[in-house]
Scaffold this motif. Structure first.
Motif, PDB file in Angstrom:
ATOM      1  N   GLN A   1       0.817  -1.220   0.000  1.00  0.00           N
ATOM      2  CA  GLN A   1       0.000   0.000   0.000  1.00  0.00           C
ATOM      3  C   GLN A   1       0.850   1.270   0.000  1.00  0.00           C
ATOM      4  O   GLN A   1       0.577   2.223   0.717  1.00  0.00           O
ATOM      5  CB  GLN A   1      -0.925   0.012   1.242  1.00  0.00           C
ATOM      6  CG  GLN A   1      -1.958  -1.102   1.230  1.00  0.00           C
ATOM      7  CD  GLN A   1      -3.052  -0.831   0.220  1.00  0.00           C
ATOM      8  OE1 GLN A   1      -3.767   0.152   0.315  1.00  0.00           O
ATOM      9  NE2 GLN A   1      -3.163  -1.684  -0.782  1.00  0.00           N
ATOM     10  N   VAL A   2       1.900   1.266  -0.824  1.00  0.00           N
ATOM     11  CA  VAL A   2       2.822   2.402  -0.827  1.00  0.00           C
ATOM     12  C   VAL A   2       2.324   3.516  -1.747  1.00  0.00           C
ATOM     13  O   VAL A   2       1.957   3.269  -2.900  1.00  0.00           O
ATOM     14  CB  VAL A   2       4.244   1.954  -1.233  1.00  0.00           C
ATOM     15  CG1 VAL A   2       5.080   3.132  -1.695  1.00  0.00           C
ATOM     16  CG2 VAL A   2       4.919   1.260  -0.052  1.00  0.00           C
ATOM     17  N   SER A   3       2.287   4.728  -1.204  1.00  0.00           N
ATOM     18  CA  SER A   3       1.946   5.902  -2.007  1.00  0.00           C
ATOM     19  C   SER A   3       3.081   6.913  -1.947  1.00  0.00           C
ATOM     20  O   SER A   3       3.747   7.050  -0.927  1.00  0.00           O
ATOM     21  CB  SER A   3       0.669   6.563  -1.490  1.00  0.00           C
ATOM     22  OG  SER A   3      -0.412   5.667  -1.585  1.00  0.00           O
ATOM     23  N   LYS A   4       3.280   7.589  -3.071  1.00  0.00           N
ATOM     24  CA  LYS A   4       4.318   8.633  -3.122  1.00  0.00           C
ATOM     25  C   LYS A   4       3.774   9.815  -3.915  1.00  0.00           C
ATOM     26  O   LYS A   4       3.245   9.650  -5.015  1.00  0.00           O
ATOM     27  CB  LYS A   4       5.578   8.074  -3.804  1.00  0.00           C
ATOM     28  CG  LYS A   4       6.682   9.090  -4.025  1.00  0.00           C
ATOM     29  CD  LYS A   4       7.398   9.425  -2.742  1.00  0.00           C
ATOM     30  CE  LYS A   4       8.107  10.753  -2.837  1.00  0.00           C
ATOM     31  NZ  LYS A   4       8.546  11.249  -1.531  1.00  0.00           N
TER      32      LYS A   4
ATOM     33  N   TYR B   1      13.743   7.662  -2.236  1.00  0.00           N
ATOM     34  CA  TYR B   1      12.534   8.387  -1.830  1.00  0.00           C
ATOM     35  C   TYR B   1      11.945   7.736  -0.588  1.00  0.00           C
ATOM     36  O   TYR B   1      12.047   6.525  -0.407  1.00  0.00           O
ATOM     37  CB  TYR B   1      11.468   8.333  -2.932  1.00  0.00           C
ATOM     38  CG  TYR B   1      11.814   9.044  -4.211  1.00  0.00           C
ATOM     39  CD1 TYR B   1      12.646  10.162  -4.224  1.00  0.00           C
ATOM     40  CD2 TYR B   1      11.296   8.600  -5.427  1.00  0.00           C
ATOM     41  CE1 TYR B   1      12.949  10.798  -5.411  1.00  0.00           C
ATOM     42  CE2 TYR B   1      11.591   9.236  -6.621  1.00  0.00           C
ATOM     43  CZ  TYR B   1      12.428  10.336  -6.604  1.00  0.00           C
ATOM     44  OH  TYR B   1      12.725  10.975  -7.783  1.00  0.00           O
ATOM     45  N   ARG B   2      11.309   8.563   0.236  1.00  0.00           N
ATOM     46  CA  ARG B   2      10.545   8.017   1.354  1.00  0.00           C
ATOM     47  C   ARG B   2       9.075   8.077   1.005  1.00  0.00           C
ATOM     48  O   ARG B   2       8.555   9.162   0.764  1.00  0.00           O
ATOM     49  CB  ARG B   2      10.796   8.853   2.607  1.00  0.00           C
ATOM     50  CG  ARG B   2      12.209   8.691   3.031  1.00  0.00           C
ATOM     51  CD  ARG B   2      12.521   9.269   4.364  1.00  0.00           C
ATOM     52  NE  ARG B   2      13.896   8.861   4.628  1.00  0.00           N
ATOM     53  CZ  ARG B   2      14.477   8.926   5.791  1.00  0.00           C
ATOM     54  NH1 ARG B   2      13.820   9.396   6.818  1.00  0.00           N
ATOM     55  NH2 ARG B   2      15.712   8.514   5.947  1.00  0.00           N
ATOM     56  N   PRO B   3       8.401   6.948   0.961  1.00  0.00           N
ATOM     57  CA  PRO B   3       6.977   6.976   0.622  1.00  0.00           C
ATOM     58  C   PRO B   3       6.172   7.684   1.712  1.00  0.00           C
ATOM     59  O   PRO B   3       6.536   7.645   2.886  1.00  0.00           O
ATOM     60  CB  PRO B   3       6.597   5.498   0.531  1.00  0.00           C
ATOM     61  CG  PRO B   3       7.670   4.752   1.225  1.00  0.00           C
ATOM     62  CD  PRO B   3       8.903   5.591   1.187  1.00  0.00           C
ATOM     63  N   GLU B   4       5.106   8.354   1.296  1.00  0.00           N
ATOM     64  CA  GLU B   4       4.257   9.045   2.272  1.00  0.00           C
ATOM     65  C   GLU B   4       3.382   8.059   3.024  1.00  0.00           C
ATOM     66  O   GLU B   4       2.994   8.306   4.157  1.00  0.00           O
ATOM     67  CB  GLU B   4       3.376  10.090   1.577  1.00  0.00           C
ATOM     68  CG  GLU B   4       4.021  11.457   1.441  1.00  0.00           C
ATOM     69  CD  GLU B   4       4.999  11.538   0.274  1.00  0.00           C
ATOM     70  OE1 GLU B   4       4.825  10.781  -0.701  1.00  0.00           O
ATOM     71  OE2 GLU B   4       5.942  12.346   0.353  1.00  0.00           O
ATOM     72  N   GLN B   5       3.005   6.975   2.334  1.00  0.00           N
ATOM     73  CA  GLN B   5       2.167   5.971   2.986  1.00  0.00           C
ATOM     74  C   GLN B   5       2.696   4.594   2.645  1.00  0.00           C
ATOM     75  O   GLN B   5       3.354   4.400   1.640  1.00  0.00           O
ATOM     76  CB  GLN B   5       0.718   6.050   2.471  1.00  0.00           C
ATOM     77  CG  GLN B   5       0.010   7.326   2.830  1.00  0.00           C
ATOM     78  CD  GLN B   5      -1.274   7.472   2.028  1.00  0.00           C
ATOM     79  OE1 GLN B   5      -1.695   6.568   1.300  1.00  0.00           O
ATOM     80  NE2 GLN B   5      -1.903   8.628   2.167  1.00  0.00           N
ATOM     81  N   GLY B   6       2.328   3.624   3.497  1.00  0.00           N
ATOM     82  CA  GLY B   6       2.633   2.244   3.189  1.00  0.00           C
ATOM     83  C   GLY B   6       3.875   1.734   3.894  1.00  0.00           C
ATOM     84  O   GLY B   6       4.505   2.452   4.678  1.00  0.00           O
TER      85      GLY B   6
ATOM     86  N   ILE C   1      12.007  -1.654   6.105  1.00  0.00           N
ATOM     87  CA  ILE C   1      13.022  -0.735   5.574  1.00  0.00           C
ATOM     88  C   ILE C   1      12.383   0.540   5.025  1.00  0.00           C
ATOM     89  O   ILE C   1      13.028   1.307   4.308  1.00  0.00           O
ATOM     90  CB  ILE C   1      13.859  -1.405   4.454  1.00  0.00           C
ATOM     91  CG1 ILE C   1      12.950  -1.885   3.315  1.00  0.00           C
ATOM     92  CG2 ILE C   1      14.678  -2.549   4.993  1.00  0.00           C
ATOM     93  CD1 ILE C   1      13.711  -2.156   2.021  1.00  0.00           C
ATOM     94  N   THR C   2      11.122   0.779   5.372  1.00  0.00           N
ATOM     95  CA  THR C   2      10.380   1.880   4.752  1.00  0.00           C
ATOM     96  C   THR C   2      11.113   3.208   4.849  1.00  0.00           C
ATOM     97  O   THR C   2      11.125   3.983   3.901  1.00  0.00           O
ATOM     98  CB  THR C   2       8.995   2.020   5.416  1.00  0.00           C
ATOM     99  OG1 THR C   2       8.459   0.720   5.623  1.00  0.00           O
ATOM    100  CG2 THR C   2       8.061   2.853   4.555  1.00  0.00           C
ATOM    101  N   HIS C   3      11.707   3.472   6.003  1.00  0.00           N
ATOM    102  CA  HIS C   3      12.328   4.787   6.162  1.00  0.00           C
ATOM    103  C   HIS C   3      13.849   4.704   6.290  1.00  0.00           C
ATOM    104  O   HIS C   3      14.483   5.570   6.881  1.00  0.00           O
ATOM    105  CB  HIS C   3      11.718   5.502   7.365  1.00  0.00           C
ATOM    106  CG  HIS C   3      10.252   5.753   7.177  1.00  0.00           C
ATOM    107  ND1 HIS C   3       9.786   6.621   6.212  1.00  0.00           N
ATOM    108  CD2 HIS C   3       9.165   5.230   7.776  1.00  0.00           C
ATOM    109  CE1 HIS C   3       8.461   6.627   6.248  1.00  0.00           C
ATOM    110  NE2 HIS C   3       8.057   5.795   7.183  1.00  0.00           N
ATOM    111  N   HIS C   4      14.405   3.653   5.733  1.00  0.00           N
ATOM    112  CA  HIS C   4      15.861   3.510   5.802  1.00  0.00           C
ATOM    113  C   HIS C   4      16.555   4.398   4.772  1.00  0.00           C
ATOM    114  O   HIS C   4      16.013   4.686   3.715  1.00  0.00           O
ATOM    115  CB  HIS C   4      16.258   2.058   5.561  1.00  0.00           C
ATOM    116  CG  HIS C   4      16.103   1.191   6.773  1.00  0.00           C
ATOM    117  ND1 HIS C   4      15.299   1.535   7.828  1.00  0.00           N
ATOM    118  CD2 HIS C   4      16.658  -0.003   7.095  1.00  0.00           C
ATOM    119  CE1 HIS C   4      15.360   0.582   8.748  1.00  0.00           C
ATOM    120  NE2 HIS C   4      16.176  -0.361   8.334  1.00  0.00           N
TER     121      HIS C   4
END
Ligand SMILES: Nc1ncnc2c1ncn2[C@@H]1O[C@H](COP(=O)(O)OP(=O)(O)O)[C@@H](O)[C@H]1O
Ligand SMILES: [Mg+2]
Lengths: 368, 253
Positions: free
Chosen positions: B10-13, B55-60, B69-72
């Motif tokens: 569910q990744v959004s950018k 990039y850091r996704p806004e959601q997901g 690793i979403t915010h690595h």
């Protein structure tokens, strides 16, 4: 026939290539020869050591500036950082000494405190540029004004920090104008001090062989040239200047690196400022004002690419020496020293042209 | 099907008002070659940049090998074993081949007994070895990349990604600047990675290539995953229909 032609043009391109790489050295050499032939007293040990000492200010500033420019930045604030360090060191030494501290610890503490304070503008520059993403030109222009104001506030608006005791001045002067070795005509090398009781005609011939400011600068040059050329920190500096995005994606902590670069730039300016106090025994806010643009000139003359990714400390040192030789040579020739601005301006433009020619040559060769 | 090694949930950018990725779900299993397909601007590069940490996704949420690793940062993600060949190659063209293969992970050695310096000879010779594996010859490894051809640069980018024994290799249009023989080499490289259990995400516009190496095709359209086809079900025609959006029309009617 065709093969011969190709070979010829190849070797000519090779020679051209060589010249574009070492032209600054050649130019320096030609100028030294020119002034030696035309100016009486130019070709002397005394004058050469004088030129070296004069060049230390611009050279020190140009070291940090080289790192900054390689990352495709610019640091306009270092001229006043020199002044800040000069004023700060003078004030702290004065206050410690007037407060009853011994001279030696007061000087050591003064140097340390001034160097630490001079890092502050660098830290702020770095944070503004790396994290807030303000363009280097703007961020350091803002810092130019801020540090200038701070330096003058520290002297209460005066041109120099007043009330340095005579003993303090004497010790400072002894270091700032001292030399590790002297050349005494007819006697050879004397260490640390001029031999006392020399006849007047000998005294005039005594020359400093290793002035302390030159030794300090040489050490700083060697350390920072080594870091730039041989270490991972240096490699990352070039990578950021070559392609900042690529550096980020390769996992380099570009923010942290850029902050360190501007701190480093402030640091070499701080050393220059402290040294200024030792040489002139007066803390002066304007100590580095005129040297700022000269430091940028030295960097460009030395072959550092203003768009980033390329440059060397040795080039910046040659650039600083060219400016130093010009300043001294014109005075000896009794030409209005204002000519130095014109000559340095021309040399800068030539430097940029040569670098462009070099890039074009490289492209030609790789397409061939 | 084994447990996925990479899971994108569910990744959004967003870029300003633009939705580059819209709740994307995407998985890769060990030893699998997944083709990521879609028109220009579909969001393929953005998706892989979210995975590689650029990039850091806004959601997901993105997990790899059991870790979130979403915010690595990119360095942490490389350390965990994901290597990426970017569409723009992301090379420092002012540096030489060895420096680029080792960019950010420079090999160091002791000098004078107390200070670490870059081991340039080692890096160059290692770079030469990987390039050898790719069958690509660069006359002088001391050359800065500005002096190399587009194909040679692409080879350097590929060499950098495969040098590190990655657990997942992402390739964004890796053959765009290569000649036909080199393209074949890259395809066989992808197969050999898979045979060694290393999954590959391949973004390519060359459907033929994709059909020969991919085990699964994921098709993106306007920031969303519009189809997920195993190779057995994928025909060129079906893929193209999904890429241009006829699939949606067919479903709607
Ligand atoms: N850094 C960025 N800033 C703004 N918009 C971007 C950025 N990167 C991509 N986009 C936009 O996001 C969308 C998806 O782009 P991208 O992921 O590059 O597509 P693809 O790789 O599938 O061709 C496009 O509309 C593109 O213009
Ligand atoms: Mg893309």
């Amino acid at each position: 026939m065709a093969a011969v032609a190709v070979k010829n043009s190849g070797s000519r391109a090779g020679a051209l290539d060589m010249i574009t790489k070492i032209w600054a050295y050649l130019f320096l050499l030609v100028m030294v020869i020119f002034f030696s032939v035309t100016g009486t007293g130019f070709f002397s040990l005394n004058n050469f050591s004088n030129i070296l000492v004069t060049s230390t200010l611009v050279a020190l500033m140009a070291i940090g500036q080289t790192y900054v420019v390689i990352t495709s930045g610019i640091d306009l604030s270092i001229g006043w950082t020199v002044g800040l360090a000069s004023v700060m060191s003078a004030r702290t030494m004065r206050d410690f000494v007037n407060g009853g501290m011994d001279i030696a610890p007061a000087i050591v503490l003064g140097v340390i405190i001034a160097l630490l304070v001079s890092l502050i503008p660098g830290i702020i520059n770095g944070v503004l540029i790396a994290r807030v993403r303000i363009p280097p030109f703007i961020a350091t222009l803002g810092m130019f004004g801020i540090v200038r104001g701070a330096a003058f506030l520290l002297t209460d608006g005066q041109q120099v920090v007043g009330n340095l005791s005579d003993t303090l001045r004497q010790v400072l002067r002894g270091i700032g104008n001292g030399s590790l070795a002297f050349w005494v005509p007819g006697q050879g090398v004397a260490w640390f001090e001029r031999p006392p009781d020399l006849p007047p005609e000998v005294i005039r011939g005594v020359a400093q062989m290793l002035p302390y400011p030159v030794i300090v600068t040489a050490v700083v040059v060697i350390i920072f040239a080594f870091i730039l050329g041989r270490t991972q920190f240096g490699r990352h500096t070039y990578a950021i200047g070559g392609n900042q995005d690529a550096a980020v994606r390769a996992g380099i902590n570009v923010h942290r690196h850029l902050i360190l670069i501007y701190v480093l730039s402030a640091f070499t300016a701080g050393i220059a400022g402290v040294m200024h106090l030792f040489r002139f025994t007066a803390g002066a806010p304007q100590a580095g004002e005129a040297a700022l643009l000269q430091s940028v000139a030295a960097v460009v003359i030395g072959g550092t690419n203003l768009f980033g990714g390329e440059g060397k400390i040795s080039g910046a040192v040659i650039g600083a020496l060219i400016i130093g030789v010009l300043q001294t040579g014109l005075v000896i020739l009794n030409i209005d020293p204002l000519w130095q601005f014109i000559v340095v301006g021309v040399v800068i433009i030539v430097a940029v042209l040569v670098n462009q020619a070099q890039a074009a040559l490289e492209r030609l060769r790789s397409n061939a | 099907m084994p447990e996925p090694i990479l899971t994108v949930q569910q990744v959004s950018k967003f870029f300003g008002g633009l939705t580059a990725l819209n709740k994307v779900d995407f998985q890769v299993s060990p030893g699998e070659v997944v083709a990521l397909l879609g028109d220009n601007g579909a969001g393929k590069s953005t998706l892989i940049k979210c995975v590689s940490g650029v990039y850091r996704p806004e959601q997901g949420r993105i997990t790899f090998d059991g870790a979130d690793i979403t915010h690595h940062a990119p360095s942490e993600i490389r350390d965990r074993g994901i290597e990426t060949i970017y569409q723009d190659l992301a090379l420092a063209e002012n540096l030489d081949v060895g420096a680029n293969v080792f960019l950010g992970k420079e090999k160091k050695k002791r000098a004078y007994g107390f200070i670490n310096v870059t081991d340039d000879d080692f890096m160059r010779s290692e770079a030469a070895k990987v390039l050898e594996r790719l069958d690509i010859h660069i006359p002088s490894l001391k050359q800065r990349l500005v002096n190399l051809s587009g194909g040679q640069r692409q080879a350097v980018a590929i060499a950098r990604a495969i040098y590190w024994n990655a657990k997942l290799v992402i390739m964004d249009e890796p053959t765009a600047a290569l000649g036909v023989p080199e393209q074949r080499k890259v395809l066989s490289l992808i197969r050999s990675l898979r045979d060694h259990g290393v999954p590959v995400i391949l973004i390519s516009h060359t459907l033929q290539d994709v059909m020969t190496v991919a085990d699964r095709m994921v098709i993106m359209r306007r920031g969303k995953v519009s189809a997920n086809l195993p190779r057995a079900e994928a025909t060129e025609e079906l893929i193209v229909r999904h890429i241009v959006g006829f699939g949606e029309v067919a479903e709607a009617s």
